[in-house]
Structures are given as C-alpha cells and as structure tokens.
Design a protein around this motif. Structure first.
Motif, PDB file in Angstrom:
ATOM      1  N   PRO A  33       0.761  -1.261  -0.043  1.00 27.22           N
ATOM      2  CA  PRO A  33      -0.136   0.010   0.078  1.00 27.22           C
ATOM      3  C   PRO A  33       0.929   1.224   0.039  1.00 27.22           C
ATOM      4  O   PRO A  33       1.898   1.479   0.874  1.00 27.22           O
ATOM      5  CB  PRO A  33      -0.760   0.083   1.317  1.00 27.22           C
ATOM      6  N   ALA A  34       0.419   2.245  -0.826  1.00 28.16           N
ATOM      7  CA  ALA A  34       1.120   3.487  -0.798  1.00 28.16           C
ATOM      8  C   ALA A  34       1.299   4.373   0.349  1.00 28.16           C
ATOM      9  O   ALA A  34       2.259   4.890   0.708  1.00 28.16           O
ATOM     10  CB  ALA A  34       0.511   4.438  -2.088  1.00 28.16           C
ATOM     11  N   PHE A  37       4.418   3.091   2.529  1.00 30.55           N
ATOM     12  CA  PHE A  37       5.456   3.469   1.799  1.00 30.55           C
ATOM     13  C   PHE A  37       5.523   5.285   2.018  1.00 30.55           C
ATOM     14  O   PHE A  37       6.599   5.319   2.739  1.00 30.55           O
ATOM     15  CB  PHE A  37       5.403   3.352   0.261  1.00 30.55           C
ATOM     16  N   ALA A  38       4.519   6.044   1.958  1.00 26.87           N
ATOM     17  CA  ALA A  38       4.689   7.301   2.137  1.00 26.87           C
ATOM     18  C   ALA A  38       4.905   7.790   3.518  1.00 26.87           C
ATOM     19  O   ALA A  38       5.561   8.663   3.731  1.00 26.87           O
ATOM     20  CB  ALA A  38       3.337   8.266   1.676  1.00 26.87           C
ATOM     21  N   SER A  39       4.686   7.009   4.558  1.00 27.12           N
ATOM     22  CA  SER A  39       4.685   7.375   6.066  1.00 27.12           C
ATOM     23  C   SER A  39       5.978   6.805   6.599  1.00 27.12           C
ATOM     24  O   SER A  39       6.263   7.106   7.813  1.00 27.12           O
ATOM     25  CB  SER A  39       3.520   6.830   6.782  1.00 27.12           C
ATOM     26  N   ILE A  69      -0.425   1.352  -9.690  1.00 25.44           N
ATOM     27  CA  ILE A  69       0.967   1.456  -9.626  1.00 25.44           C
ATOM     28  C   ILE A  69       1.119   3.227  -9.503  1.00 25.44           C
ATOM     29  O   ILE A  69       0.518   3.863 -10.374  1.00 25.44           O
ATOM     30  CB  ILE A  69       1.519   1.097 -10.970  1.00 25.44           C
ATOM     31  N   HIS A  70       2.144   3.443  -8.608  1.00 24.60           N
ATOM     32  CA  HIS A  70       2.249   4.815  -8.327  1.00 24.60           C
ATOM     33  C   HIS A  70       3.882   5.242  -8.839  1.00 24.60           C
ATOM     34  O   HIS A  70       4.487   4.365  -8.657  1.00 24.60           O
ATOM     35  CB  HIS A  70       2.360   5.333  -6.714  1.00 24.60           C
ATOM     36  N   ILE A  71       4.027   6.171  -9.610  1.00 24.00           N
ATOM     37  CA  ILE A  71       5.331   6.704  -9.700  1.00 24.00           C
ATOM     38  C   ILE A  71       5.490   8.180  -9.124  1.00 24.00           C
ATOM     39  O   ILE A  71       4.633   8.909  -9.359  1.00 24.00           O
ATOM     40  CB  ILE A  71       5.500   6.891 -11.463  1.00 24.00           C
ATOM     41  N   ALA A  72       6.285   7.977  -8.074  1.00 25.08           N
ATOM     42  CA  ALA A  72       6.161   9.240  -7.089  1.00 25.08           C
ATOM     43  C   ALA A  72       7.617   9.979  -6.938  1.00 25.08           C
ATOM     44  O   ALA A  72       8.679   9.230  -7.003  1.00 25.08           O
ATOM     45  CB  ALA A  72       5.882   8.661  -5.462  1.00 25.08           C
ATOM     46  N   PHE A 123      -3.266  11.915 -11.692  1.00 20.70           N
ATOM     47  CA  PHE A 123      -1.956  12.767 -11.094  1.00 20.70           C
ATOM     48  C   PHE A 123      -2.620  12.994  -9.526  1.00 20.70           C
ATOM     49  O   PHE A 123      -3.613  13.152  -9.260  1.00 20.70           O
ATOM     50  CB  PHE A 123      -1.873  14.071 -11.525  1.00 20.70           C
ATOM     51  N   PHE A 124      -1.452  12.774  -8.919  1.00 19.83           N
ATOM     52  CA  PHE A 124      -1.728  13.158  -7.177  1.00 19.83           C
ATOM     53  C   PHE A 124      -0.745  13.821  -6.489  1.00 19.83           C
ATOM     54  O   PHE A 124       0.444  14.099  -6.973  1.00 19.83           O
ATOM     55  CB  PHE A 124      -1.713  11.625  -6.512  1.00 19.83           C
ATOM     56  N   ARG A 125      -1.281  14.303  -5.406  1.00 21.01           N
ATOM     57  CA  ARG A 125      -0.030  15.141  -4.447  1.00 21.01           C
ATOM     58  C   ARG A 125      -0.638  14.354  -3.204  1.00 21.01           C
ATOM     59  O   ARG A 125      -1.751  14.727  -2.666  1.00 21.01           O
ATOM     60  CB  ARG A 125      -0.512  16.440  -4.598  1.00 21.01           C
ATOM     61  N   TYR A 126       0.404  14.175  -2.277  1.00 24.33           N
ATOM     62  CA  TYR A 126       0.005  13.484  -0.915  1.00 24.33           C
ATOM     63  C   TYR A 126       0.962  14.339   0.138  1.00 24.33           C
ATOM     64  O   TYR A 126       2.089  14.524  -0.325  1.00 24.33           O
ATOM     65  CB  TYR A 126       0.525  12.156  -0.635  1.00 24.33           C
TER      66      TYR A 126
END
Length: 160
Positions: A33-34, A37-39, A69-72, A123-126
């Motif tokens: 889960p994204a 990863f992000a946290s 699939i996220h490319i971040a 497109f995203f922004r977290y």
C-alpha cells in the motif's frame, strides 16, 4: 531463451522489481500500500509503488489481478516543482507501461491493453512525512492457470 511462465503473485512482484531496478530514473521499488510507503520516511525518490487491489478475481482459466502503480517523486522544501514532477513521473509511467507490454520475459500473463483497453492515468499530491506528487495508473493482469486438483498439495480426501 525460454522463460518460466509467471503463475504467482510473488513472480509478478519479482517482475515489477526487475523493471523498476532496470529503469535509470527509478531509485526505489516498493510492493504494498502507498500509505505504508509514504509514511515510512526512509525512501529514495523517484519511486515505483505497486499494490494488488482487493477486487482481484480467479476463475477456471485465469487469475485476474487489478493493480495500482504509483510513480512518485518528492517535492523540494519551499519550492513548487509539482509540474516538473508530474512531467517526469508521466514519462517514467509511460516507460514502465511500454516495458510491461513488450517484455518477452513476462510470459504466461496478458494485460488489459492487449485487448485494446486504455490505461487511465491520474495525477496526485500527498502530504505525509514527505510531500509527494506523481502519477497513478491501474493495469489489470490476467495470469493463465489450470483448475487442476492434481496440483493441490494435500493428503487423500474421502469423498462422500
């Protein structure tokens, strides 16, 4: 050169890891889960994140895995570089999708794009520990399988 057909989720994970590792702009690969990863805060960007959605199915001839699939990439502190990130991440996503569609090692599976489907890119922004931006896409894999009870690792079953 003959390749072993992909039949398991672990083999799918290994294939994506190989694709991410070979791409010179992707610095990290993550399976899961994204939000995990992000946290985590212990990442190197740009990154490719792959997760299997809960809407996956199985029938007598195929296992269908719906993926996200996220490319971040990380925004620089105090700077607005989101347009640059989106542009770069979209190019990486395009490269990854081309690799998926054309890699002869990915035998034993098909993609929804093989049937002419188009992949939707978002497109995203977290904002977590890092401020991330990038591209998300949702491919579907169909892994060919055989509904064969002879392959089940089990003892004898008494039929009633």
């Amino acid at each position: 050169m003959a390749f072993t057909p992909i039949r398991t989720v672990n083999q799918v994970k290994e294939a994506f890891s190989r694709i991410a590792t070979a791409h010179r702009q992707i610095n990290e690969f993550y399976w899961g889960p994204a939000y995990d990863f992000a946290s985590s805060g212990t990442t190197s960007y740009p990154a490719m994140l792959v997760d299997v959605l809960n809407t996956s199915t199985i029938d007598r001839t195929q296992i269908t895995l719906n993926l996200v699939i996220h490319i971040a990439d990380k925004e620089r502190a105090g700077q607005t570089n989101e347009d640059d990130i989106i542009s770069d991440c979209l190019q990486i996503a395009k490269d990854v999708s081309a690799e998926i569609k054309n890699d002869d090692q990915l035998t034993g599976w098909t993609w929804d794009v093989d049937k002419g489907a188009k992949w939707r890119f978002e497109f995203f922004r977290y904002e977590e520990k890092d401020i991330l931006a990038g591209v998300i896409f949702y491919p579907t894999i169909k892994i060919n399988t055989v509904d064969d009870t002879c392959q089940i690792p089990q003892g004898s079953i008494t039929r009633i």
